[in-house]
Design a protein around this motif. Structure first.
Motif, PDB file in Angstrom:
ATOM      1  N   ILE A  33      34.355  31.853  30.203  1.00 36.77           N
ATOM      2  CA  ILE A  33      34.218  30.920  31.312  1.00 36.77           C
ATOM      3  C   ILE A  33      33.509  31.635  32.453  1.00 36.77           C
ATOM      4  N   LYS A  34      32.555  30.899  33.051  1.00 38.87           N
ATOM      5  CA  LYS A  34      31.862  31.454  34.223  1.00 38.87           C
ATOM      6  C   LYS A  34      32.833  31.475  35.400  1.00 38.87           C
ATOM      7  N   CYS A  35      32.731  32.514  36.186  1.00 39.29           N
ATOM      8  CA  CYS A  35      33.590  32.614  37.377  1.00 39.29           C
ATOM      9  C   CYS A  35      32.736  32.915  38.595  1.00 39.29           C
ATOM     10  N   VAL A  36      33.126  32.398  39.721  1.00 43.54           N
ATOM     11  CA  VAL A  36      32.505  32.771  40.989  1.00 43.54           C
ATOM     12  C   VAL A  36      33.608  32.984  42.023  1.00 43.54           C
ATOM     13  N   MET A  37      33.403  34.006  42.837  1.00 48.84           N
ATOM     14  CA  MET A  37      34.311  34.188  43.977  1.00 48.84           C
ATOM     15  C   MET A  37      33.439  34.268  45.218  1.00 48.84           C
ATOM     16  N   PHE A  38      33.676  33.349  46.152  1.00 51.31           N
ATOM     17  CA  PHE A  38      32.849  33.355  47.359  1.00 51.31           C
ATOM     18  C   PHE A  38      33.249  34.494  48.294  1.00 51.31           C
ATOM     19  N   LYS A  39      32.308  34.791  49.157  1.00 48.78           N
ATOM     20  CA  LYS A  39      32.448  35.969  50.004  1.00 48.78           C
ATOM     21  C   LYS A  39      33.751  35.979  50.797  1.00 48.78           C
ATOM     22  N   ASN A  40      34.123  34.797  51.344  1.00 43.29           N
ATOM     23  CA  ASN A  40      35.321  34.776  52.202  1.00 43.29           C
ATOM     24  C   ASN A  40      36.578  35.179  51.426  1.00 43.29           C
ATOM     25  N   SER A  41      36.582  34.927  50.103  1.00 42.15           N
ATOM     26  CA  SER A  41      37.706  35.421  49.292  1.00 42.15           C
ATOM     27  C   SER A  41      37.449  36.855  48.844  1.00 42.15           C
ATOM     28  N   ALA A  42      36.196  37.151  48.532  1.00 44.04           N
ATOM     29  CA  ALA A  42      35.866  38.471  47.980  1.00 44.04           C
ATOM     30  C   ALA A  42      36.268  39.595  48.927  1.00 44.04           C
ATOM     31  N   ILE A  43      36.039  39.361  50.217  1.00 41.74           N
ATOM     32  CA  ILE A  43      36.309  40.460  51.145  1.00 41.74           C
ATOM     33  C   ILE A  43      37.798  40.742  51.267  1.00 41.74           C
ATOM     34  N   ARG A  44      38.627  39.834  50.802  1.00 43.11           N
ATOM     35  CA  ARG A  44      40.076  40.071  50.925  1.00 43.11           C
ATOM     36  C   ARG A  44      40.649  40.747  49.679  1.00 43.11           C
ATOM     37  N   GLN A  45      39.827  41.038  48.684  1.00 42.25           N
ATOM     38  CA  GLN A  45      40.345  41.643  47.452  1.00 42.25           C
ATOM     39  C   GLN A  45      40.442  43.157  47.592  1.00 42.25           C
ATOM     40  N   TYR A  46      41.309  43.734  46.841  1.00 45.67           N
ATOM     41  CA  TYR A  46      41.428  45.183  46.864  1.00 45.67           C
ATOM     42  C   TYR A  46      40.949  45.816  45.571  1.00 45.67           C
ATOM     43  N   VAL A  47      40.657  44.973  44.567  1.00 42.75           N
ATOM     44  CA  VAL A  47      40.004  45.516  43.371  1.00 42.75           C
ATOM     45  C   VAL A  47      38.678  44.797  43.181  1.00 42.75           C
ATOM     46  N   GLU A  48      37.680  45.560  42.822  1.00 47.55           N
ATOM     47  CA  GLU A  48      36.380  44.967  42.537  1.00 47.55           C
ATOM     48  C   GLU A  48      36.257  44.877  41.023  1.00 47.55           C
ATOM     49  N   PRO A  49      35.975  43.703  40.491  1.00 50.35           N
ATOM     50  CA  PRO A  49      35.891  43.574  39.032  1.00 50.35           C
ATOM     51  C   PRO A  49      34.808  44.488  38.470  1.00 50.35           C
ATOM     52  N   GLN A  50      35.089  45.058  37.333  1.00 50.23           N
ATOM     53  CA  GLN A  50      34.084  45.885  36.661  1.00 50.23           C
ATOM     54  C   GLN A  50      33.954  45.407  35.224  1.00 50.23           C
ATOM     55  N   ASN A  51      32.748  45.478  34.729  1.00 48.77           N
ATOM     56  CA  ASN A  51      32.525  45.019  33.355  1.00 48.77           C
ATOM     57  C   ASN A  51      33.449  45.739  32.394  1.00 48.77           C
ATOM     58  N   GLY A  52      34.030  44.981  31.500  1.00 50.98           N
ATOM     59  CA  GLY A  52      34.928  45.575  30.513  1.00 50.98           C
ATOM     60  C   GLY A  52      36.367  45.634  30.982  1.00 50.98           C
ATOM     61  N   GLN A  53      36.572  45.407  32.273  1.00 53.62           N
ATOM     62  CA  GLN A  53      37.931  45.491  32.804  1.00 53.62           C
ATOM     63  C   GLN A  53      38.710  44.225  32.477  1.00 53.62           C
ATOM     64  N   ARG A  54      39.985  44.404  32.149  1.00 58.61           N
ATOM     65  CA  ARG A  54      40.848  43.243  31.938  1.00 58.61           C
ATOM     66  C   ARG A  54      41.442  42.809  33.265  1.00 58.61           C
ATOM     67  N   LEU A  55      41.205  41.559  33.607  1.00 58.87           N
ATOM     68  CA  LEU A  55      41.662  41.045  34.902  1.00 58.87           C
ATOM     69  C   LEU A  55      42.476  39.785  34.716  1.00 58.87           C
ATOM     70  N   ARG A  56      43.351  39.529  35.670  1.00 61.29           N
ATOM     71  CA  ARG A  56      43.931  38.198  35.817  1.00 61.29           C
ATOM     72  C   ARG A  56      43.307  37.587  37.050  1.00 61.29           C
ATOM     73  N   VAL A  57      42.781  36.363  36.864  1.00 61.78           N
ATOM     74  CA  VAL A  57      42.046  35.741  37.967  1.00 61.78           C
ATOM     75  C   VAL A  57      42.726  34.426  38.339  1.00 61.78           C
ATOM     76  N   HIS A  58      42.900  34.240  39.618  1.00 64.82           N
ATOM     77  CA  HIS A  58      43.489  32.988  40.089  1.00 64.82           C
ATOM     78  C   HIS A  58      42.404  32.131  40.713  1.00 64.82           C
ATOM     79  N   GLY A  59      42.497  30.778  40.526  1.00 66.27           N
ATOM     80  CA  GLY A  59      41.516  29.896  41.150  1.00 66.27           C
ATOM     81  C   GLY A  59      41.702  28.463  40.700  1.00 66.27           C
ATOM     82  N   ARG A  60      40.621  27.716  40.896  1.00 66.52           N
ATOM     83  CA  ARG A  60      40.648  26.319  40.458  1.00 66.52           C
ATOM     84  C   ARG A  60      39.410  26.073  39.592  1.00 66.52           C
ATOM     85  N   VAL A  61      39.541  25.129  38.660  1.00 66.95           N
ATOM     86  CA  VAL A  61      38.415  24.829  37.772  1.00 66.95           C
ATOM     87  C   VAL A  61      37.659  23.644  38.358  1.00 66.95           C
TER      88      VAL A  61
END
Lengths: 70, 412
Positions: free
Chosen positions: B59-87
Motif C-alpha cells: 500500500i502506498k503511504c504518505v505522511m505530510f510535513k506537519n505530521s512528519a516533523i513530529r516523528q522521532y523515527v525516520e522510516p528506512q527502506n527494509g525497516q519493519r514499521l507500524r504505521v497509523h493513519g487513515r485510508v
C-alpha cells in the motif's frame, strides 16, 4: 569621572578588585592611595548602579549568522 | 446494460464515490498497519512517501510535513514499521493510499531502547562522555546562547530565571525545532551557528518535558556529536528531572530542566551585589588602616623630633641642675646633723672626764642601784641600799637604822 560611566560591570568590578589589592599592600605613596580610594568608591557605586539597572536583552540568531531583535 | 451506459459516471464522480465509501468505513479512518518499508522518499517539501508491504500486498503511504516533523523515527527502506493513519484516495493519481500520521518501530520503544543502548556504548567507547574533556562553565557568562524552540515554554522558563538571577546577560537564541524528524539536523545547525557566528560564553541546549518520544532528538547521534564538537561549553537541560538523554551525557554540564540550566549557567545578582559591597568595604578598611599607620608613624616622628629640640634639651639640663640643688641641700643637712651629734658626744665625754678628776681627789658619789645620783641626805631612808663609787671602783652599802642618825649627824 565620565570614563567610569563608560565601563561595563565586569570592567568596573575587575578594576575595583585591583584597586583593593593595591591599597591593601600599602606600598603606594599616600596621596596615590587616596586617589585610588576615591576612584574605588566611584567604581563600586557604578557597579551597584549597573546591577540595579540591568535588564535581560534577547536577540535571535538567524540562519545567515545575522542577529535580529527577538 | 446498454440503457444505463448513457448514465455513465465521470471518472471524477466514480473516484469521489470510491473515496466516499472508504472514508465512511469507520475502522479505515483510524487504523494501524504493520509492514516493511520500501521506496522511501523525502523530497524538499518535507512530506514523506513510501510503500508498506508484506509478502502478498503493498500500500502506498504518505505522511505530510506537519505530521512528519513530529516523528522521532525516520522510516528506512527494509525497516519493519507500524504505521497509523487513515485510508483514502489520491484522486489525481487514481490510487488509494494510507495517509499516515504516526510511526512506531515494529518492536515499539523496545527496539529504540536497544538501539539507544548500543549507540551509548559506542559513543562512550569513543570517549565522548569522558569526564576529563568536560569544560568548566564561565562564572559570569555575559553572552548566553540558547538552543531551543522560540515558542516553547522551555525558553520562557529560561528567560524568567535569567531575568531574576542575572539580567546583565545578553541572550542569543538560536532557534530550532526540538522534536520530530527535522529536529536533530536543526539542533545541530543551531549549535554550529552559535559556534560560527557568535562569541557566546556558554550554550544552553534545552527542551521542556514531554514523552520519551518527544525527547528522542536529544538521543540522536548527530546531536550528540555536535555537542561534543562545540568550541563553546554546553549545558543540557532536557525534559524533567527524571529524563536522561545522550545529550546529557555528552554535555559539559547536565542540568535536570531548562530552568535549572539557566540557574546553573549564571551567578546570582544578589551575590554580585554582595561582592561589590565586600570590595567597597575592603577598600574602606584598607584605606583606614593605611591612614592609621601613617598617623602612627607621624606621631612617632614627632616624638623623635621633640627629643632633639634645643628647648627641650635646655629644660632637661635645667631640671638636672634643680635635682642637684635638692641633693646638695640634703647632703648639707645630713652633714650638719652629724656635726651636732659628734659635738654632743664630745661634751658628754668632757663631763665624764671632769667628774673623774674630782673622785681621784677622794670624793665619792652615792647613787641608787639604778645609778641615779644622791645629792642630799634627805634623799635616802634608813635601810635603803645604795652604791658608793670611788674613782677606782664601787661598793654597795645599806643606810644604818640605829646609828644612822649619828652617822648622818657625824657626817653633817
Amino acid at each position: 569621572m565620565d570614563d567610569i560611566n563608560a565601563l561595563s560591570y565586569e570592567q568596573a568590578y575587575s578594576e575595583l578588585n585591583d584597586l583593593v589589592a593595591k591599597i591593601e599592600t600599602g606600598d603606594l605613596p599616600l596621596d596615590e592611595s587616596v586617589k585610588l580610594y576615591e576612584r574605588g568608591r566611584l567604581l563600586a557605586a557604578h557597579c551597584q548602579k549597573l546591577l540595579d539597572a540591568a535588564e535581560l536583552r534577547i536577540q535571535r540568531l538567524n540562519d545567515d549568522g545575522g542577529l535580529s531583535a527577538f | 446494460m446498454l440503457d444505463t451506459s448513457e448514465n455513465a459516471l465521470s471518472v471524477s464522480d466514480l473516484t469521489a464515490q470510491i473515496r466516499y465509501v472508504l472514508e465512511q468505513t469507520p475502522h479505515l479512518e483510524d487504523v494501524w498497519v504493520a509492514g516493511e518499508v520500501s521506496n522511501m522518499s523525502r523530497p524538499a517539501s518535507g512530506h514523506i512517501y513510501f510503500t508498506l508491504k508484506d509478502s502478498a500486498a503493498q500500500i502506498k503511504c504518505v505522511m505530510f510535513k506537519n505530521s512528519a516533523i513530529r516523528q522521532y523515527v525516520e522510516p528506512q527502506n527494509g525497516q519493519r514499521l507500524r504505521v497509523h493513519g487513515r485510508v483514502s484516495v489520491y484522486e489525481a493519481g487514481g490510487q488509494y493510499q494510507l495517509y499516515a500520521d504516526q510511526f512506531q518501530t515494529a518492536g515499539g520503544m523496545g527496539d529504540l531502547y536497544v538501539q539507544l543502548e548500543r549507540l551509548k556504548l559506542q559513543l562512550e567507547a569513543e570517549g565522548l562522555f569522558d569526564g576529563e574533556r568536560k569544560r568548566p562553565l564561565p562564572p559570569q557568562p555575559r553572552k548566553i546562547g540558547v538552543v531551543t524552540s522560540p515558542d516553547a515554554a522551555a525558553f520562557q522558563d529560561v528567560q524568567k530565571v535569567l531575568r531574576g538571577r542575572f539580567p546583565l546577560a545578553l541572550v542569543i537564541l538560536s532557534p530550532t525545532l526540538v522534536q520530530g524528524l527535522e529536529a536533530p539536523t536543526q539542533i545541530v545547525r543551531a549549535i554550529e551557528r552559535l559556534n560560527s557566528y557568535t562569541d557566546v560564553d556558554v550554550i544552553i541546549v534545552c527542551r521542556g518535558g514531554g514523552s520519551i518520544e518527544d525527547l528522542w532528538s536529544f538521543n540522536d547521534e548527530r546531536v550528540v556529536r555536535a555537542i561534543f564538537a562545540s568550541r563553546i561549553p554546553i549545558i543540557s537541560g532536557v525534559g524533567h528531572e527524571t529524563d536522561t538523554t545522550l545529550a546529557d551525557f555528552v554535555a559539559d554540564h547536565r542540568s535536570p530542566t531548562p530552568s535549572a540550566a539557566a540557574l546553573d549557567a549564571t551567578p546570582d545578582i544578589g551575590d554580585l551585589h554582595e561582592a561589590v559591597r565586600y570590595a567597597a568595604t575592603a577598600l574602606k578598611v584598607f584605606m583606614e588602616d593605611r591612614l592609621m599607620a601613617e598617623s602612627r608613624d607621624l606621631a612617632q616622628l614627632k616624638t623623635d623630633l621633640a627629643r632633639r629640640d634645643p628647648q627641650t634639651m635646655i629644660s632637661g639640663a635645667r631640671q638636672r641642675v634643680d635635682e642637684l640643688h635638692i641633693r646638695l641641700g640634703q647632703v648639707q643637712t645630713r652633714y650638719l646633723r652629724r656635726l651636732r651629734e659628734r659635738l654632743a658626744s664630745r661634751i658628754s665625754t668632757l663631763n665624764t672626764v671632769s667628774a673623774e678628776s674630782v673622785l681621784k681627789r677622794g670624793y665619792t658619789l652615792v647613787t641608787r642601784p639604778d645609778g641615779t645620783l644622791i645629792t642630799r641626805s634627805q634623799q635616802v631612808k634608813d635601810g635603803e641600799l645604795v652604791a658608793i663609787r670611788w674613782h677606782d671602783g664601787q661598793h654597795s652599802a645599806r643606810i644604818g637604822e640605829d646609828s644612822g642618825g649619828r652617822y648622818k649627824r657625824s657626817l653633817l
